[in-house]
Design a protein around this motif. Structure first.
Motif, PDB file in Angstrom:
ATOM      1  N   GLY A  32     -49.308  29.704 -21.068  1.00 23.13           N
ATOM      2  CA  GLY A  32     -49.022  29.091 -22.372  1.00 23.13           C
ATOM      3  C   GLY A  32     -48.870  30.115 -23.488  1.00 23.13           C
ATOM      4  O   GLY A  32     -48.021  29.973 -24.370  1.00 23.13           O
ATOM      5  N   ASP A  33     -49.694  31.168 -23.444  1.00 26.43           N
ATOM      6  CA  ASP A  33     -49.700  32.122 -24.570  1.00 26.43           C
ATOM      7  C   ASP A  33     -48.759  33.301 -24.362  1.00 26.43           C
ATOM      8  O   ASP A  33     -48.364  33.941 -25.340  1.00 26.43           O
ATOM      9  N   TRP A  34     -48.431  33.649 -23.111  1.00 22.17           N
ATOM     10  CA  TRP A  34     -47.618  34.858 -22.904  1.00 22.17           C
ATOM     11  C   TRP A  34     -46.411  34.667 -21.986  1.00 22.17           C
ATOM     12  O   TRP A  34     -45.306  35.057 -22.341  1.00 22.17           O
ATOM     13  N   ILE A  35     -46.648  34.099 -20.794  1.00 20.32           N
ATOM     14  CA  ILE A  35     -45.549  34.100 -19.815  1.00 20.32           C
ATOM     15  C   ILE A  35     -44.376  33.229 -20.301  1.00 20.32           C
ATOM     16  O   ILE A  35     -43.221  33.678 -20.313  1.00 20.32           O
ATOM     17  N   MET A  36     -44.680  32.014 -20.748  1.00 18.69           N
ATOM     18  CA  MET A  36     -43.574  31.158 -21.228  1.00 18.69           C
ATOM     19  C   MET A  36     -42.988  31.685 -22.544  1.00 18.69           C
ATOM     20  O   MET A  36     -41.751  31.745 -22.681  1.00 18.69           O
ATOM     21  N   PRO A  37     -43.810  32.116 -23.525  1.00 23.39           N
ATOM     22  CA  PRO A  37     -43.195  32.678 -24.741  1.00 23.39           C
ATOM     23  C   PRO A  37     -42.300  33.883 -24.456  1.00 23.39           C
ATOM     24  O   PRO A  37     -41.224  34.018 -25.045  1.00 23.39           O
ATOM     25  N   LEU A  38     -42.705  34.757 -23.516  1.00 25.50           N
ATOM     26  CA  LEU A  38     -41.852  35.916 -23.205  1.00 25.50           C
ATOM     27  C   LEU A  38     -40.569  35.473 -22.496  1.00 25.50           C
ATOM     28  O   LEU A  38     -39.492  36.033 -22.722  1.00 25.50           O
ATOM     29  N   THR A  39     -40.672  34.453 -21.650  1.00 22.58           N
ATOM     30  CA  THR A  39     -39.469  33.917 -20.982  1.00 22.58           C
ATOM     31  C   THR A  39     -38.507  33.363 -22.035  1.00 22.58           C
ATOM     32  O   THR A  39     -37.285  33.590 -21.976  1.00 22.58           O
ATOM     33  N   LYS A  40     -39.070  32.661 -23.021  1.00 22.00           N
ATOM     34  CA  LYS A  40     -38.213  32.082 -24.066  1.00 22.00           C
ATOM     35  C   LYS A  40     -37.600  33.184 -24.931  1.00 22.00           C
ATOM     36  O   LYS A  40     -36.462  33.053 -25.397  1.00 22.00           O
ATOM     37  N   HIS A  41     -38.354  34.253 -25.116  1.00 20.63           N
ATOM     38  CA  HIS A  41     -37.817  35.391 -25.864  1.00 20.63           C
ATOM     39  C   HIS A  41     -36.581  35.955 -25.137  1.00 20.63           C
ATOM     40  O   HIS A  41     -35.548  36.231 -25.755  1.00 20.63           O
ATOM     41  N   VAL A  42     -36.687  36.084 -23.805  1.00 23.27           N
ATOM     42  CA  VAL A  42     -35.535  36.560 -23.014  1.00 23.27           C
ATOM     43  C   VAL A  42     -34.369  35.568 -23.141  1.00 23.27           C
ATOM     44  O   VAL A  42     -33.212  35.967 -23.303  1.00 23.27           O
ATOM     45  N   GLU A  43     -34.685  34.271 -23.104  1.00 25.67           N
ATOM     46  CA  GLU A  43     -33.614  33.263 -23.226  1.00 25.67           C
ATOM     47  C   GLU A  43     -32.877  33.423 -24.554  1.00 25.67           C
ATOM     48  O   GLU A  43     -31.643  33.395 -24.606  1.00 25.67           O
ATOM     49  N   VAL A  44     -33.635  33.616 -25.641  1.00 27.33           N
ATOM     50  CA  VAL A  44     -33.004  33.775 -26.961  1.00 27.33           C
ATOM     51  C   VAL A  44     -32.162  35.045 -26.991  1.00 27.33           C
ATOM     52  O   VAL A  44     -31.006  35.033 -27.439  1.00 27.33           O
ATOM     53  N   GLU A  45     -32.716  36.154 -26.484  1.00 29.94           N
ATOM     54  CA  GLU A  45     -31.981  37.423 -26.491  1.00 29.94           C
ATOM     55  C   GLU A  45     -30.670  37.288 -25.699  1.00 29.94           C
ATOM     56  O   GLU A  45     -29.633  37.814 -26.090  1.00 29.94           O
ATOM     57  N   TYR A  46     -30.761  36.577 -24.584  1.00 28.18           N
ATOM     58  CA  TYR A  46     -29.569  36.380 -23.759  1.00 28.18           C
ATOM     59  C   TYR A  46     -28.524  35.549 -24.511  1.00 28.18           C
ATOM     60  O   TYR A  46     -27.339  35.908 -24.569  1.00 28.18           O
ATOM     61  N   LEU A  47     -28.976  34.441 -25.098  1.00 25.49           N
ATOM     62  CA  LEU A  47     -28.025  33.553 -25.787  1.00 25.49           C
ATOM     63  C   LEU A  47     -27.357  34.261 -26.965  1.00 25.49           C
ATOM     64  O   LEU A  47     -26.169  34.067 -27.223  1.00 25.49           O
ATOM     65  N   LEU A  48     -28.136  35.107 -27.654  1.00 21.89           N
ATOM     66  CA  LEU A  48     -27.555  35.825 -28.803  1.00 21.89           C
ATOM     67  C   LEU A  48     -26.368  36.695 -28.388  1.00 21.89           C
ATOM     68  O   LEU A  48     -25.486  36.975 -29.187  1.00 21.89           O
ATOM     69  N   ARG A  49     -26.359  37.126 -27.114  1.00 25.48           N
ATOM     70  CA  ARG A  49     -25.262  37.971 -26.624  1.00 25.48           C
ATOM     71  C   ARG A  49     -24.230  37.167 -25.842  1.00 25.48           C
ATOM     72  O   ARG A  49     -23.285  37.734 -25.302  1.00 25.48           O
ATOM     73  N   ARG A  50     -24.422  35.847 -25.746  1.00 28.23           N
ATOM     74  CA  ARG A  50     -23.610  35.042 -24.826  1.00 28.23           C
ATOM     75  C   ARG A  50     -22.125  34.966 -25.205  1.00 28.23           C
ATOM     76  O   ARG A  50     -21.278  34.751 -24.356  1.00 28.23           O
ATOM     77  N   LEU A  51     -21.824  35.177 -26.492  1.00 30.23           N
ATOM     78  CA  LEU A  51     -20.416  35.084 -26.901  1.00 30.23           C
ATOM     79  C   LEU A  51     -19.796  36.457 -27.148  1.00 30.23           C
ATOM     80  O   LEU A  51     -18.675  36.561 -27.623  1.00 30.23           O
ATOM     81  N   ASP A  52     -20.533  37.506 -26.827  1.00 30.43           N
ATOM     82  CA  ASP A  52     -20.015  38.879 -27.055  1.00 30.43           C
ATOM     83  C   ASP A  52     -18.830  39.160 -26.143  1.00 30.43           C
ATOM     84  O   ASP A  52     -18.750  38.625 -25.046  1.00 30.43           O
TER      85      ASP A  52
END
Ligand SMILES: O=C(O)C(=O)C[C@]1(C(=O)O)C=C[C@@H](O)C=C1
Length: 253
Positions: A233-253
């Motif tokens: 709850g405090d680390w594994i899922m938040p870090l996974t979501k961080h990766v998801e956001v980083e990925y999406l930010l580059r998705r239209l590059d």
């Protein structure tokens, strides 16, 4: 499963399976006390003249060099902790399915995973003490780190599936580089609650003492199930979501 047929259901299924690897790795690590010389700057620096830094770093770096030669990091789902100076693969290349958008390759948050694991997670599930088994401790840490890294970076595949399922929902926030909206769009609170309950249940089942007496050893677990739930709850899922956001930010590059 072939990556070109991934669905939200199938990537979630993989995350569920990876819970087993993570929980087993934590149980194995909890078998040793904290063994702090494994992480100290001075312990090996005095004896290994070609290397400076903690024993864990030595073990991970040397292991990654070997695995790189065996082709491990040609797989887009694997991320080294020390990508600098890795030797090239010596095995024939495998044609991994190109499911991810190419800028995905630039995302590697293993430094954050390393710091979080050493400075926050370890002390929550490992007992204090020192039994001198530093090499075995480092080997167990390596397995934990690899399992966590694989799961957290799997967020790239999860994000790709979500994007493909509804690009029109994500595109405005990607163009606006709006991290908060992306985070809201990709968050499913009910799924997160279920993950936290399931990992606690798995920690109870995998980590119970098995005895042959009828009374057994009820209520005694190798890793505290509520701690496993908290790690997620405090680390594994938040870090996974961080990766998801980083990925999406580059998705239209
Ligand atoms: O299952 C998803 O949709 C995910 O993005 C994975 C995950 C997780 O890390 O387990 C992350 C975000 C969601 O809120 C739910 C779960």
């Amino acid at each position: 499963m072939a990556t070109n047929s991934l669905t939200l259901e199938s990537v979630r299924h993989s995350l569920i399976r990876q819970e087993d690897s993570i929980i087993f790795s934590l149980i194995e690590r909890a078998h040793f006390p904290i063994n702090s010389p494994t992480y100290s700057q001075s312990y090996v620096s005095n004896s290994i003249h070609t290397f400076s830094g903690p024993l864990l770093r030595f073990v991970v770096k040397e292991t990654e060099a070997l695995l790189a030669k065996a082709g491990r990091y040609a797989n887009p789902e694997e991320h080294p902790f020390f990508p600098e100076d890795l030797p090239p693969s010596v095995v024939p290349p495998h044609n991994f399915a190109k499911f991810l958008h190419p800028p995905a390759a630039s995302i590697n948050i293993n430094k954050d995973i390393w710091d979080t694991y050493i400075n926050k997670l370890l002390q929550l599930f490992v007992a204090p003490g020192d039994d001198g088994n530093y090499a075995s401790t480092a080997a167990s840490d390596l397995v934990c780190l690899q399992a966590l890294s694989r799961r957290i970076h799997y967020g790239k595949l999860v994000a790709e599936v979500k994007f493909r399922e509804s690009p029109q929902e994500y595109e405005p926030a990607i163009r606006a580089k709006d991290r908060d909206t992306l985070m809201k769009l990709l968050t499913f609170e009910k799924v997160e609650e279920a993950v936290m309950k399931r990992v606690a249940k798995k920690a109870m089942m995998f980590g119970q003492e098995v005895t042959l007496n009828k009374d057994g050893n009820h209520g005694k677990y190798k890793v505290d199930p509520s701690v496993v739930s908290r790690l997620y709850g405090d680390w594994i899922m938040p870090l996974t979501k961080h990766v998801e956001v980083e990925y999406l930010l580059r998705r239209l590059d």
